[in-house]
Design a protein around this motif. Structure first.
Motif, PDB file in Angstrom:
ATOM      1  N   ALA A  38      50.643  49.063  35.065  1.00 55.14           N
ATOM      2  CA  ALA A  38      49.292  49.395  34.596  1.00 55.14           C
ATOM      3  C   ALA A  38      49.145  49.228  33.085  1.00 55.14           C
ATOM      4  O   ALA A  38      48.024  49.144  32.588  1.00 55.14           O
ATOM      5  N   THR A  39      50.257  49.149  32.357  1.00 58.08           N
ATOM      6  CA  THR A  39      50.155  48.951  30.911  1.00 58.08           C
ATOM      7  C   THR A  39      49.736  47.534  30.549  1.00 58.08           C
ATOM      8  O   THR A  39      49.227  47.306  29.460  1.00 58.08           O
ATOM      9  N   SER A  40      49.938  46.581  31.493  1.00 59.24           N
ATOM     10  CA  SER A  40      49.594  45.201  31.163  1.00 59.24           C
ATOM     11  C   SER A  40      48.655  44.522  32.168  1.00 59.24           C
ATOM     12  O   SER A  40      48.273  43.386  31.955  1.00 59.24           O
ATOM     13  N   LEU A  41      48.300  45.235  33.249  1.00 59.08           N
ATOM     14  CA  LEU A  41      47.429  44.651  34.268  1.00 59.08           C
ATOM     15  C   LEU A  41      46.317  45.623  34.637  1.00 59.08           C
ATOM     16  O   LEU A  41      46.523  46.836  34.604  1.00 59.08           O
ATOM     17  N   PRO A  42      45.153  45.106  35.028  1.00 61.85           N
ATOM     18  CA  PRO A  42      44.107  46.001  35.525  1.00 61.85           C
ATOM     19  C   PRO A  42      44.562  46.662  36.835  1.00 61.85           C
ATOM     20  O   PRO A  42      45.452  46.172  37.523  1.00 61.85           O
ATOM     21  N   SER A  43      43.937  47.751  37.184  1.00 65.66           N
ATOM     22  CA  SER A  43      44.350  48.607  38.301  1.00 65.66           C
ATOM     23  C   SER A  43      44.670  47.868  39.595  1.00 65.66           C
ATOM     24  O   SER A  43      45.741  48.049  40.166  1.00 65.66           O
ATOM     25  N   GLY A  44      43.768  47.068  40.107  1.00 63.11           N
ATOM     26  CA  GLY A  44      43.996  46.369  41.374  1.00 63.11           C
ATOM     27  C   GLY A  44      45.178  45.428  41.322  1.00 63.11           C
ATOM     28  O   GLY A  44      45.984  45.364  42.249  1.00 63.11           O
ATOM     29  N   ARG A  45      45.301  44.718  40.244  1.00 65.17           N
ATOM     30  CA  ARG A  45      46.423  43.781  40.099  1.00 65.17           C
ATOM     31  C   ARG A  45      47.722  44.528  39.823  1.00 65.17           C
ATOM     32  O   ARG A  45      48.788  44.097  40.259  1.00 65.17           O
ATOM     33  N   ILE A  81      62.747  46.576  36.381  1.00 64.16           N
ATOM     34  CA  ILE A  81      61.465  46.082  36.896  1.00 64.16           C
ATOM     35  C   ILE A  81      61.285  44.616  36.511  1.00 64.16           C
ATOM     36  O   ILE A  81      60.883  43.792  37.346  1.00 64.16           O
ATOM     37  N   ALA A  82      61.588  44.273  35.278  1.00 63.06           N
ATOM     38  CA  ALA A  82      61.449  42.890  34.813  1.00 63.06           C
ATOM     39  C   ALA A  82      62.381  41.954  35.579  1.00 63.06           C
ATOM     40  O   ALA A  82      61.995  40.828  35.925  1.00 63.06           O
ATOM     41  N   THR A  83      63.591  42.407  35.867  1.00 60.95           N
ATOM     42  CA  THR A  83      64.548  41.599  36.633  1.00 60.95           C
ATOM     43  C   THR A  83      64.016  41.312  38.029  1.00 60.95           C
ATOM     44  O   THR A  83      64.059  40.173  38.505  1.00 60.95           O
ATOM     45  N   ILE A  84      63.498  42.329  38.696  1.00 61.65           N
ATOM     46  CA  ILE A  84      62.942  42.155  40.040  1.00 61.65           C
ATOM     47  C   ILE A  84      61.709  41.252  39.979  1.00 61.65           C
ATOM     48  O   ILE A  84      61.525  40.374  40.820  1.00 61.65           O
ATOM     49  N   ALA A  85      60.867  41.454  38.965  1.00 58.23           N
ATOM     50  CA  ALA A  85      59.637  40.661  38.824  1.00 58.23           C
ATOM     51  C   ALA A  85      59.928  39.185  38.594  1.00 58.23           C
ATOM     52  O   ALA A  85      59.143  38.329  39.001  1.00 58.23           O
ATOM     53  N   ALA A  86      61.053  38.880  37.980  1.00 59.53           N
ATOM     54  CA  ALA A  86      61.379  37.493  37.655  1.00 59.53           C
ATOM     55  C   ALA A  86      61.932  36.705  38.841  1.00 59.53           C
ATOM     56  O   ALA A  86      62.005  35.475  38.784  1.00 59.53           O
ATOM     57  N   ARG A  87      62.276  37.367  39.918  1.00 60.77           N
ATOM     58  CA  ARG A  87      62.838  36.676  41.084  1.00 60.77           C
ATOM     59  C   ARG A  87      61.802  35.741  41.707  1.00 60.77           C
ATOM     60  O   ARG A  87      60.616  36.074  41.769  1.00 60.77           O
ATOM     61  N   PRO A  88      62.262  34.606  42.228  1.00 61.28           N
ATOM     62  CA  PRO A  88      61.331  33.662  42.864  1.00 61.28           C
ATOM     63  C   PRO A  88      60.520  34.296  43.996  1.00 61.28           C
ATOM     64  O   PRO A  88      59.322  34.018  44.123  1.00 61.28           O
ATOM     65  N   THR A  90      59.594  37.406  44.303  1.00 60.47           N
ATOM     66  CA  THR A  90      58.592  38.293  43.727  1.00 60.47           C
ATOM     67  C   THR A  90      57.478  37.473  43.092  1.00 60.47           C
ATOM     68  O   THR A  90      56.297  37.801  43.245  1.00 60.47           O
ATOM     69  N   GLN A  91      57.837  36.397  42.407  1.00 65.24           N
ATOM     70  CA  GLN A  91      56.829  35.524  41.801  1.00 65.24           C
ATOM     71  C   GLN A  91      55.930  34.908  42.873  1.00 65.24           C
ATOM     72  O   GLN A  91      54.726  34.792  42.676  1.00 65.24           O
ATOM     73  N   ALA A  92      56.518  34.548  44.019  1.00 67.41           N
ATOM     74  CA  ALA A  92      55.719  34.008  45.127  1.00 67.41           C
ATOM     75  C   ALA A  92      54.754  35.070  45.653  1.00 67.41           C
ATOM     76  O   ALA A  92      53.596  34.772  45.976  1.00 67.41           O
ATOM     77  N   CYS A  93      55.215  36.306  45.725  1.00 71.74           N
ATOM     78  CA  CYS A  93      54.366  37.413  46.157  1.00 71.74           C
ATOM     79  C   CYS A  93      53.216  37.611  45.162  1.00 71.74           C
ATOM     80  O   CYS A  93      52.068  37.797  45.564  1.00 71.74           O
ATOM     81  N   PHE A  94      53.536  37.550  43.861  1.00 71.82           N
ATOM     82  CA  PHE A  94      52.490  37.661  42.834  1.00 71.82           C
ATOM     83  C   PHE A  94      51.430  36.576  43.031  1.00 71.82           C
ATOM     84  O   PHE A  94      50.233  36.853  42.984  1.00 71.82           O
ATOM     85  N   ALA A  95      51.889  35.339  43.225  1.00 70.00           N
ATOM     86  CA  ALA A  95      50.955  34.220  43.388  1.00 70.00           C
ATOM     87  C   ALA A  95      50.064  34.429  44.612  1.00 70.00           C
ATOM     88  O   ALA A  95      48.859  34.213  44.548  1.00 70.00           O
ATOM     89  N   VAL A  99      48.193  37.793  41.330  1.00 71.67           N
ATOM     90  CA  VAL A  99      48.664  38.502  40.135  1.00 71.67           C
ATOM     91  C   VAL A  99      49.199  37.466  39.155  1.00 71.67           C
ATOM     92  O   VAL A  99      49.999  36.606  39.545  1.00 71.67           O
ATOM     93  N   PRO A 100      48.807  37.540  37.887  1.00 74.24           N
ATOM     94  CA  PRO A 100      49.341  36.601  36.907  1.00 74.24           C
ATOM     95  C   PRO A 100      50.840  36.829  36.717  1.00 74.24           C
ATOM     96  O   PRO A 100      51.358  37.900  37.073  1.00 74.24           O
ATOM     97  N   MET A 101      51.532  35.856  36.169  1.00 75.58           N
ATOM     98  CA  MET A 101      52.968  35.981  35.969  1.00 75.58           C
ATOM     99  C   MET A 101      53.285  37.256  35.197  1.00 75.58           C
ATOM    100  O   MET A 101      52.672  37.557  34.188  1.00 75.58           O
ATOM    101  N   VAL A 102      54.223  38.011  35.730  1.00 81.94           N
ATOM    102  CA  VAL A 102      54.635  39.272  35.140  1.00 81.94           C
ATOM    103  C   VAL A 102      56.106  39.160  34.818  1.00 81.94           C
ATOM    104  O   VAL A 102      56.873  38.573  35.566  1.00 81.94           O
ATOM    105  N   GLY A 103      56.496  39.778  33.727  1.00 87.22           N
ATOM    106  CA  GLY A 103      57.935  39.801  33.424  1.00 87.22           C
ATOM    107  C   GLY A 103      58.226  39.370  32.038  1.00 87.22           C
ATOM    108  O   GLY A 103      57.501  38.965  31.249  1.00 87.22           O
TER     109      GLY A 103
END
Length: 103
Positions: A38-45, A81-88, A90-95, A99-103
């Protein structure tokens, strides 16, 4: 006396103690990850990103994240959190969740 049918056995299997522990741990981890997102993304994202991160965390990572329930996430938790977010995965789930690229 009541007889239990096959459906009853399936329902009981779905409620195994290990599954329950995993679900509780993942809910606790979500409560830690969400404020960080929530520090870098709006609530829904932020919620979508949180879901992706927790879904792609290993059992030991979920336990580590859940340890920070009730406190502000520290440097190690943010790094995890950043390590998990950087996994392929997780990135596919974001896409998929928009959700914009996080990490």
């Amino acid at each position: 006396m009541h007889r239990f049918g096959p459906m009853s056995l399936i329902l009981l299997a779905a409620c195994s103690p290990q599954v329950m522990v995993d679900q509780v741990g993942r809910r606790a981890a979500e409560s830690v990850v969400m404020p960080v997102m929530a520090t870098s993304l709006p609530s829904g994202r932020a919620q979508a990103a949180t879901t992706c991160i927790v879904q792609n965390a290993t059992a030991s990572e979920v336990q580590a994240l859940a340890r920070d329930v009730g406190v502000v996430a520290g440097t190690l938790t943010r790094s995890n959190i950043a390590t998990i977010a950087a996994r392929p995965e997780t990135q596919a789930c974001f896409a998929a969740a928009g959700v914009p690229m996080v990490g």
